[in-house]
Design a protein around this motif. Structure first.
Motif, PDB file in Angstrom:
ATOM      1  N   SER A 140     -31.723  10.766 -11.467  1.00 42.48           N
ATOM      2  CA  SER A 140     -31.451  12.220 -11.562  1.00 42.48           C
ATOM      3  C   SER A 140     -31.652  12.697 -12.995  1.00 42.48           C
ATOM      4  N   LEU A 141     -31.151  11.910 -13.955  1.00 43.25           N
ATOM      5  CA  LEU A 141     -31.308  12.250 -15.372  1.00 43.25           C
ATOM      6  C   LEU A 141     -32.783  12.221 -15.759  1.00 43.25           C
ATOM      7  N   LYS A 142     -33.492  11.185 -15.298  1.00 42.89           N
ATOM      8  CA  LYS A 142     -34.917  11.027 -15.634  1.00 42.89           C
ATOM      9  C   LYS A 142     -35.737  12.207 -15.087  1.00 42.89           C
ATOM     10  N   GLN A 143     -35.505  12.546 -13.812  1.00 48.05           N
ATOM     11  CA  GLN A 143     -36.288  13.616 -13.186  1.00 48.05           C
ATOM     12  C   GLN A 143     -35.960  14.990 -13.775  1.00 48.05           C
ATOM     13  N   PHE A 144     -34.681  15.220 -14.078  1.00 45.05           N
ATOM     14  CA  PHE A 144     -34.275  16.501 -14.657  1.00 45.05           C
ATOM     15  C   PHE A 144     -34.856  16.660 -16.064  1.00 45.05           C
ATOM     16  N   THR A 145     -34.814  15.586 -16.864  1.00 39.86           N
ATOM     17  CA  THR A 145     -35.349  15.634 -18.229  1.00 39.86           C
ATOM     18  C   THR A 145     -36.860  15.850 -18.209  1.00 39.86           C
ATOM     19  N   GLU A 146     -37.552  15.177 -17.284  1.00 40.19           N
ATOM     20  CA  GLU A 146     -39.009  15.360 -17.157  1.00 40.19           C
ATOM     21  C   GLU A 146     -39.349  16.824 -16.835  1.00 40.19           C
ATOM     22  N   ALA A 147     -38.572  17.424 -15.923  1.00 39.11           N
ATOM     23  CA  ALA A 147     -38.811  18.822 -15.536  1.00 39.11           C
ATOM     24  C   ALA A 147     -38.540  19.774 -16.705  1.00 39.11           C
ATOM     25  N   LEU A 148     -37.529  19.443 -17.505  1.00 40.43           N
ATOM     26  CA  LEU A 148     -37.180  20.268 -18.673  1.00 40.43           C
ATOM     27  C   LEU A 148     -38.274  20.251 -19.735  1.00 40.43           C
ATOM     28  N   ASN A 149     -38.970  19.125 -19.833  1.00 41.56           N
ATOM     29  CA  ASN A 149     -39.972  18.963 -20.877  1.00 41.56           C
ATOM     30  C   ASN A 149     -41.345  19.537 -20.513  1.00 41.56           C
ATOM     31  N   LEU A 150     -41.458  20.093 -19.308  1.00 41.02           N
ATOM     32  CA  LEU A 150     -42.725  20.733 -18.924  1.00 41.02           C
ATOM     33  C   LEU A 150     -42.854  22.060 -19.678  1.00 41.02           C
ATOM     34  N   PRO A 151     -44.086  22.465 -20.022  1.00 44.50           N
ATOM     35  CA  PRO A 151     -44.257  23.668 -20.856  1.00 44.50           C
ATOM     36  C   PRO A 151     -43.892  24.974 -20.160  1.00 44.50           C
ATOM     37  N   ASN A 152     -44.001  25.014 -18.827  1.00 45.60           N
ATOM     38  CA  ASN A 152     -43.656  26.240 -18.096  1.00 45.60           C
ATOM     39  C   ASN A 152     -43.207  25.891 -16.685  1.00 45.60           C
ATOM     40  N   GLY A 153     -42.691  26.890 -15.993  1.00 43.64           N
ATOM     41  CA  GLY A 153     -42.189  26.655 -14.643  1.00 43.64           C
ATOM     42  C   GLY A 153     -40.749  27.120 -14.506  1.00 43.64           C
ATOM     43  N   VAL A 154     -40.205  26.988 -13.289  1.00 43.98           N
ATOM     44  CA  VAL A 154     -38.825  27.407 -13.009  1.00 43.98           C
ATOM     45  C   VAL A 154     -37.978  26.180 -12.720  1.00 43.98           C
ATOM     46  N   LEU A 244     -45.388  31.908 -14.487  1.00 44.69           N
ATOM     47  CA  LEU A 244     -46.855  31.911 -14.344  1.00 44.69           C
ATOM     48  C   LEU A 244     -47.555  32.333 -15.631  1.00 44.69           C
ATOM     49  N   THR A 245     -46.832  33.078 -16.484  1.00 45.39           N
ATOM     50  CA  THR A 245     -47.435  33.505 -17.751  1.00 45.39           C
ATOM     51  C   THR A 245     -47.065  32.558 -18.897  1.00 45.39           C
ATOM     52  N   GLY A 246     -46.657  31.336 -18.546  1.00 49.54           N
ATOM     53  CA  GLY A 246     -46.501  30.296 -19.564  1.00 49.54           C
ATOM     54  C   GLY A 246     -45.108  30.093 -20.119  1.00 49.54           C
ATOM     55  N   HIS A 247     -44.071  30.590 -19.415  1.00 51.88           N
ATOM     56  CA  HIS A 247     -42.705  30.419 -19.914  1.00 51.88           C
ATOM     57  C   HIS A 247     -41.931  29.414 -19.065  1.00 51.88           C
ATOM     58  N   LEU A 248     -40.943  28.782 -19.692  1.00 57.60           N
ATOM     59  CA  LEU A 248     -40.014  27.918 -18.956  1.00 57.60           C
ATOM     60  C   LEU A 248     -38.796  28.775 -18.634  1.00 57.60           C
ATOM     61  N   VAL A 249     -38.470  28.874 -17.342  1.00 62.06           N
ATOM     62  CA  VAL A 249     -37.350  29.724 -16.912  1.00 62.06           C
ATOM     63  C   VAL A 249     -36.261  28.852 -16.290  1.00 62.06           C
TER      64      VAL A 249
END
Length: 416
Positions: A140-154, A244-249
């Motif tokens: 859970s920690l690994k997957q959450f951290t990976e998602a946080l480190n993506l440049p954009n997305g929700v 979609l315009t490049g932000h992490l939300v």
């Protein structure tokens, strides 16, 4: 007797209203309380504190001083003293005798016996916990951290009120808070003030809501945006547009599980292709009470619960870290009920989170686009390494962190 409780009782006997209110707040902080309830009954007024998610009766006082107590709290939080027919909400800032700064969120409610007051305590000096302290571990920690480190997305956290969603988002923002990024938050209210963040509070009464705040934030050249809650189609649309315009939300939403969040967003009217393109991960969470290390005892588990535990463990992903010896022993703990000075004989001290992280991947995207059922998505997610709330709870119960009773009070068994 605790000196703070004694001081509170002395203020009640002496009829010292300002002292009564301040001592009630001060004692609540000592007990690590999140809320103070002042409740009129037929012949008395009771004060209860919510500690680790459970209400505890603390003290009571006579009805004749209740109007003065209500007026005192209303003056502190800028509410109308002469308005007793409708509920009111307000805020107050308090500094205790020990010099601790607090934000109080105050709510008044007319009842048949008089006005009920609830004060939510926000300790400004409280540190934001790390993911590990919150209880996010393993895959859970690994997957959450990976998602946080993506440049954009929700990235969404979900769960009922009071399940620690906002605290999780603050912990995430703390890891993302670097000098070279612009982080904007739109909150209701701003619960913890953090250096390096641009935090803004919504005011729905003047049409400054989450959707409007989010649109405005996009004109402030942000890299990362945190929105307090996604409540409607308008907010989710702007959040998707921002990603979609490049932000992490980052945001929160109210659903029962990670998979059910997908259905909820589809029901809001968001097209499936947009959802699959923007959502990085969804994390469902619950809070359970921690067993008191000083007085917890080993306990026997009934056959029915044992079956649930074995079923949950049998479906655990092979890559999830686990202690084979603990799983073999199937030994669980419970509160002893003994007189304990650490937990005041309650058997629990503090809380820890259970987390279920659904990370978006091509297999899940395909199922969403095919309009697959929640059960099918859940099955594929678990094959991809998702640990359910029940499994996370059972692993914590095996480690002696919490009890199975706590786990099954918040997590749905797999058979249900």
């Amino acid at each position: 007797m605790n000196p703070k409780l004694q001081a509170l009782q002395d203020a009640i006997v002496g009829g010292n209203i300002p002292q009564l209110v301040m001592n009630a707040v001060s004692y609540a902080i000592d007990l690590r309380s999140s809320d103070i309830h002042i409740e009129p009954q037929q012949s008395t007024i009771q004060i209860r504190y919510r500690v680790d998610g459970s209400l505890q009766r603390v003290v009571e006082y006579p009805p004749n001083i209740h109007p003065a107590v209500v007026s005192r709290i209303k003056i502190m939080s800028n509410l109308k003293i002469d308005e007793q027919r409708i509920p009111q909400d307000g805020r107050a800032q308090v500094t205790t005798q020990e010099g601790r700064e607090l934000d109080l969120r105050v709510s008044s409610l007319p009842t048949v016996n008089g006005e009920k007051m609830v004060m939510r305590l926000q300790d400004k000096s409280k540190e934001i916990p790390t993911f590990e302290k919150l209880g996010i571990t393993g895959s859970s920690l690994k997957q959450f951290t990976e998602a946080l480190n993506l440049p954009n997305g929700v990235l969404l956290t979900t769960g009922p009120t009071g399940s620690g969603k906002t605290t999780t988002l603050y912990a995430a923002l703390q890891t993302l808070n670097k000098p070279d990024v612009n982080i904007m938050t739109i909150e209701d209210p701003v619960e913890i003030q953090m250096n390096g963040l641009n935090q803004s509070q919504v005011h729905p009464d003047i049409d400054y809501n989450f959707a409007f705040g989010l649109r405005t934030a996009l004109r402030q050249d942000p890299d990362i945006i945190m929105v307090g809650e996604i409540r409607d189609r308008e907010t989710v649309d702007v959040a998707i547009e921002a990603s979609l315009t490049g932000h992490l939300v980052l945001s929160t939403i109210h659903t029962n599980s990670a998979v059910e969040t997908l259905t909820r967003i589809l029901n809001m009217g968001v097209p499936a292709f947009l959802m699959t393109a923007t959502i990085n991960a969804i994390m469902a969470q619950r809070l359970v009470r921690r067993l008191c290390d000083k007085c917890k005892v080993a306990t026997a588990v009934d056959e029915q619960t044992l079956e649930l535990v074995k079923r949950a463990l049998s479906h655990l992903h092979p890559d999830e870290p686990r202690d084979a010896a603990l799983i073999q022993a199937l030994k669980f703990y419970a509160p002893s009920g003994a007189a304990c000075d650490q937990c005041n004989g309650i058997g629990y001290y503090g809380r820890v989170g259970l987390y279920e992280v659904l990370k978006m991947n091509n297999a899940i995207r395909e199922l969403i686009l095919k309009n697959a059922s929640s059960m099918e998505i859940q099955e594929v997610a678990m094959k991809n390494g998702m640990v359910t709330l029940e499994q996370a709870g059972v692993l914590k119960a095996l480690s002696g962190i919490t009890s199975l009773e706590e786990v099954y009070s918040v997590a749905r068994p797999e058979s249900a």
